[in-house]
Design a protein around this motif. Sequence first.
Motif, PDB file in Angstrom:
ATOM      1  N   PRO A  79      -3.290   1.570 -19.747  1.00 14.28           N
ATOM      2  CA  PRO A  79      -2.828   0.320 -19.119  1.00 14.28           C
ATOM      3  C   PRO A  79      -1.476   0.486 -18.428  1.00 14.28           C
ATOM      4  O   PRO A  79      -1.214  -0.152 -17.400  1.00 14.28           O
ATOM      5  CB  PRO A  79      -2.721  -0.663 -20.300  1.00 14.28           C
ATOM      6  CG  PRO A  79      -3.663  -0.135 -21.324  1.00 14.28           C
ATOM      7  CD  PRO A  79      -3.666   1.366 -21.170  1.00 14.28           C
ATOM      8  N   THR A  80      -0.641   1.356 -18.971  1.00 17.36           N
ATOM      9  CA  THR A  80       0.697   1.557 -18.396  1.00 17.36           C
ATOM     10  C   THR A  80       0.661   2.336 -17.074  1.00 17.36           C
ATOM     11  O   THR A  80       1.689   2.495 -16.421  1.00 17.36           O
ATOM     12  CB  THR A  80       1.573   2.328 -19.394  1.00 17.36           C
ATOM     13  OG1 THR A  80       0.804   3.425 -19.900  1.00 17.36           O
ATOM     14  CG2 THR A  80       2.020   1.441 -20.541  1.00 17.36           C
ATOM     15  N   GLN A  81      -0.508   2.847 -16.723  1.00 24.34           N
ATOM     16  CA  GLN A  81      -0.637   3.555 -15.430  1.00 24.34           C
ATOM     17  C   GLN A  81      -1.193   2.626 -14.339  1.00 24.34           C
ATOM     18  O   GLN A  81      -1.567   3.091 -13.268  1.00 24.34           O
ATOM     19  CB  GLN A  81      -1.570   4.765 -15.575  1.00 24.34           C
ATOM     20  CG  GLN A  81      -0.995   5.882 -16.449  1.00 24.34           C
ATOM     21  CD  GLN A  81      -2.016   6.982 -16.676  1.00 24.34           C
ATOM     22  OE1 GLN A  81      -3.141   6.732 -17.132  1.00 24.34           O
ATOM     23  NE2 GLN A  81      -1.643   8.214 -16.376  1.00 24.34           N
ATOM     24  N   ILE A  82      -1.272   1.314 -14.647  1.00 23.81           N
ATOM     25  CA  ILE A  82      -1.898   0.369 -13.710  1.00 23.81           C
ATOM     26  C   ILE A  82      -0.874  -0.640 -13.187  1.00 23.81           C
ATOM     27  O   ILE A  82      -0.106  -1.217 -13.949  1.00 23.81           O
ATOM     28  CB  ILE A  82      -3.028  -0.432 -14.403  1.00 23.81           C
ATOM     29  CG1 ILE A  82      -4.080   0.501 -15.004  1.00 23.81           C
ATOM     30  CG2 ILE A  82      -3.671  -1.410 -13.419  1.00 23.81           C
ATOM     31  CD1 ILE A  82      -5.142  -0.222 -15.836  1.00 23.81           C
ATOM     32  N   PHE A  83      -0.924  -0.860 -11.872  1.00 27.52           N
ATOM     33  CA  PHE A  83      -0.203  -1.968 -11.236  1.00 27.52           C
ATOM     34  C   PHE A  83      -1.251  -2.821 -10.538  1.00 27.52           C
ATOM     35  O   PHE A  83      -2.119  -2.286  -9.837  1.00 27.52           O
ATOM     36  CB  PHE A  83       0.807  -1.421 -10.215  1.00 27.52           C
ATOM     37  CG  PHE A  83       1.490  -2.493  -9.415  1.00 27.52           C
ATOM     38  CD1 PHE A  83       2.647  -3.097  -9.884  1.00 27.52           C
ATOM     39  CD2 PHE A  83       0.964  -2.909  -8.192  1.00 27.52           C
ATOM     40  CE1 PHE A  83       3.280  -4.095  -9.147  1.00 27.52           C
ATOM     41  CE2 PHE A  83       1.580  -3.906  -7.451  1.00 27.52           C
ATOM     42  CZ  PHE A  83       2.740  -4.500  -7.937  1.00 27.52           C
ATOM     43  N   ILE A  84      -1.191  -4.129 -10.759  1.00 31.60           N
ATOM     44  CA  ILE A  84      -2.113  -5.033 -10.060  1.00 31.60           C
ATOM     45  C   ILE A  84      -1.330  -5.732  -8.950  1.00 31.60           C
ATOM     46  O   ILE A  84      -0.247  -6.291  -9.192  1.00 31.60           O
ATOM     47  CB  ILE A  84      -2.709  -6.101 -11.018  1.00 31.60           C
ATOM     48  CG1 ILE A  84      -3.400  -5.438 -12.220  1.00 31.60           C
ATOM     49  CG2 ILE A  84      -3.691  -7.022 -10.285  1.00 31.60           C
ATOM     50  CD1 ILE A  84      -4.648  -4.657 -11.888  1.00 31.60           C
ATOM     51  N   GLY A  85      -1.865  -5.681  -7.758  1.00 31.82           N
ATOM     52  CA  GLY A  85      -1.150  -6.260  -6.614  1.00 31.82           C
ATOM     53  C   GLY A  85      -1.919  -7.386  -5.957  1.00 31.82           C
ATOM     54  O   GLY A  85      -3.114  -7.583  -6.208  1.00 31.82           O
ATOM     55  N   ASN A  86      -1.216  -8.128  -5.106  1.00 36.26           N
ATOM     56  CA  ASN A  86      -1.825  -9.172  -4.294  1.00 36.26           C
ATOM     57  C   ASN A  86      -2.566  -8.473  -3.145  1.00 36.26           C
ATOM     58  O   ASN A  86      -2.061  -8.331  -2.035  1.00 36.26           O
ATOM     59  CB  ASN A  86      -0.706 -10.080  -3.778  1.00 36.26           C
ATOM     60  CG  ASN A  86      -1.247 -11.318  -3.132  1.00 36.26           C
ATOM     61  OD1 ASN A  86      -1.846 -11.257  -2.063  1.00 36.26           O
ATOM     62  ND2 ASN A  86      -1.069 -12.432  -3.761  1.00 36.26           N
ATOM     63  N   GLY A  87      -3.770  -7.989  -3.473  1.00 40.41           N
ATOM     64  CA  GLY A  87      -4.469  -7.067  -2.583  1.00 40.41           C
ATOM     65  C   GLY A  87      -3.864  -5.684  -2.753  1.00 40.41           C
ATOM     66  O   GLY A  87      -2.735  -5.557  -3.270  1.00 40.41           O
ATOM     67  N   SER A  88      -4.591  -4.626  -2.326  1.00 39.06           N
ATOM     68  CA  SER A  88      -3.936  -3.311  -2.380  1.00 39.06           C
ATOM     69  C   SER A  88      -2.909  -3.201  -1.262  1.00 39.06           C
ATOM     70  O   SER A  88      -2.087  -2.290  -1.236  1.00 39.06           O
ATOM     71  CB  SER A  88      -4.947  -2.161  -2.352  1.00 39.06           C
ATOM     72  OG  SER A  88      -5.955  -2.395  -1.416  1.00 39.06           O
ATOM     73  N   ASP A  89      -2.930  -4.155  -0.331  1.00 37.38           N
ATOM     74  CA  ASP A  89      -1.874  -4.194   0.682  1.00 37.38           C
ATOM     75  C   ASP A  89      -0.488  -4.364   0.048  1.00 37.38           C
ATOM     76  O   ASP A  89       0.504  -3.885   0.603  1.00 37.38           O
ATOM     77  CB  ASP A  89      -2.120  -5.351   1.669  1.00 37.38           C
ATOM     78  CG  ASP A  89      -3.243  -5.030   2.649  1.00 37.38           C
ATOM     79  OD1 ASP A  89      -3.568  -3.839   2.822  1.00 37.38           O
ATOM     80  OD2 ASP A  89      -3.795  -5.974   3.244  1.00 37.38           O
ATOM     81  N   GLU A  90      -0.418  -5.054  -1.103  1.00 37.70           N
ATOM     82  CA  GLU A  90       0.908  -5.250  -1.716  1.00 37.70           C
ATOM     83  C   GLU A  90       1.515  -3.925  -2.197  1.00 37.70           C
ATOM     84  O   GLU A  90       2.656  -3.613  -1.836  1.00 37.70           O
ATOM     85  CB  GLU A  90       0.871  -6.276  -2.854  1.00 37.70           C
ATOM     86  CG  GLU A  90       2.282  -6.511  -3.421  1.00 37.70           C
ATOM     87  CD  GLU A  90       2.378  -7.566  -4.510  1.00 37.70           C
ATOM     88  OE1 GLU A  90       1.407  -7.791  -5.246  1.00 37.70           O
ATOM     89  OE2 GLU A  90       3.464  -8.160  -4.633  1.00 37.70           O
TER      90      GLU A  90
END
Length: 365
Positions: A81-92
């Motif tokens: 889980p610590t290797q994940i960033f969730i963005g506002n689209g992958s554009d973020e």
Amino acid sequence: MFNLNTLLRPHILTLTPYSSARDEYTGKQGVFLDANENPFGSTLDEATLDGTVLEDNFNRYPDPHQQAIKQRLAPIKGVRPTQIFIGNGSDEPIDLLVRATCVPGQDSILIVPPTYGMYEVSAAINDVALIKVPLTPDFQLDVPAVLAAIQPRTKLLFVCSPNNPTGNLINQNDILTLLDRFPGLVVVDEAYIDFAKTQSFTALLDQYPNLVVLQTFSKAWGLAALRSGMCFASEALIQVLDKIKPPYNISGPTQQLLVQALKNVAGKDQMVAHILAQREQLIRNLLNLPLVRHVYPSDANFVLVRFDDPKAVFDYLIGQQIIVRDRHRVKLCEGCLRITVGTESENEQLLAILTAYANQVPTTV
Ligand code: PMP
């Protein structure tokens, strides 16, 4: 030779991030008088979505770290889980990566066109120089040219695989060579990876601290409206992105919906299988049309198709309310339109209208 600390902009390294109210207390129960929310609820309470009652906590700020999503996503992707960033689209994350590493007016990013347009736009927004090394005519990396073009202040290298708009996978060994030889971050954009019969580069995250993998919920998962993308990278880099993102970048309803969606991996796989079957049928049918000059092989949910007169075909299709992507002015894609694989009926409409165009008779389809 890779050193995240020298890669980052100095002020990002020392930045004190915004401390959100939800960071100070993470328990679910309590009297929340810390975030200036409306305690009574909202005008949306008891909202339903196709019969499912959404959690009625719209009045509360959401988890800034999206833990519920990361807990579900990590085992699906084989990462922590610590290797994940969730963005506002992958554009973020594309934009955050540029902002975290590139000093405007001094640093550069390297792209390999024809490719996805947002890398160039993010560089331009941030006043960051762009180095372009075209793909070869068969849409693969020109590794010696890429290595020769890298400058001391080149911070990021974007490789899109499967590539948009060409649809093909980039040779994995070539990406590995860049990971070995480039001292900056190699960002492998895998927005279309679910449609390709290959392993994700996420499997190599522990081996390469300079690897970043982007994926999205907008394609195979069918959730483009949620605006949610995934970025996988070393824990150290994910912490940097967390520091500079807007605190609540993923809305509460989006988080709820993503957790629900992630329970149905089989549903996603089934849709992918349908799309792949439709893709093969679409390619076969396109190749039967005399006006089609070439259909490039595809590892994605779209095909790049070459015509003699792409602009006329594009205009005719628009006139019949069939909207495809005109790429004919893009270098190496001369003559080409990019066509998304639709449903069987949508693909049949496209083919009928292309046939009508060839016969130059108006159609009622
Ligand atoms: N990468 C590629 C290669 C894309 O084609 C797209 C969207 N077309 C994106 C990233 C961005 O996707 P999103 O912001 O919807 O996650």
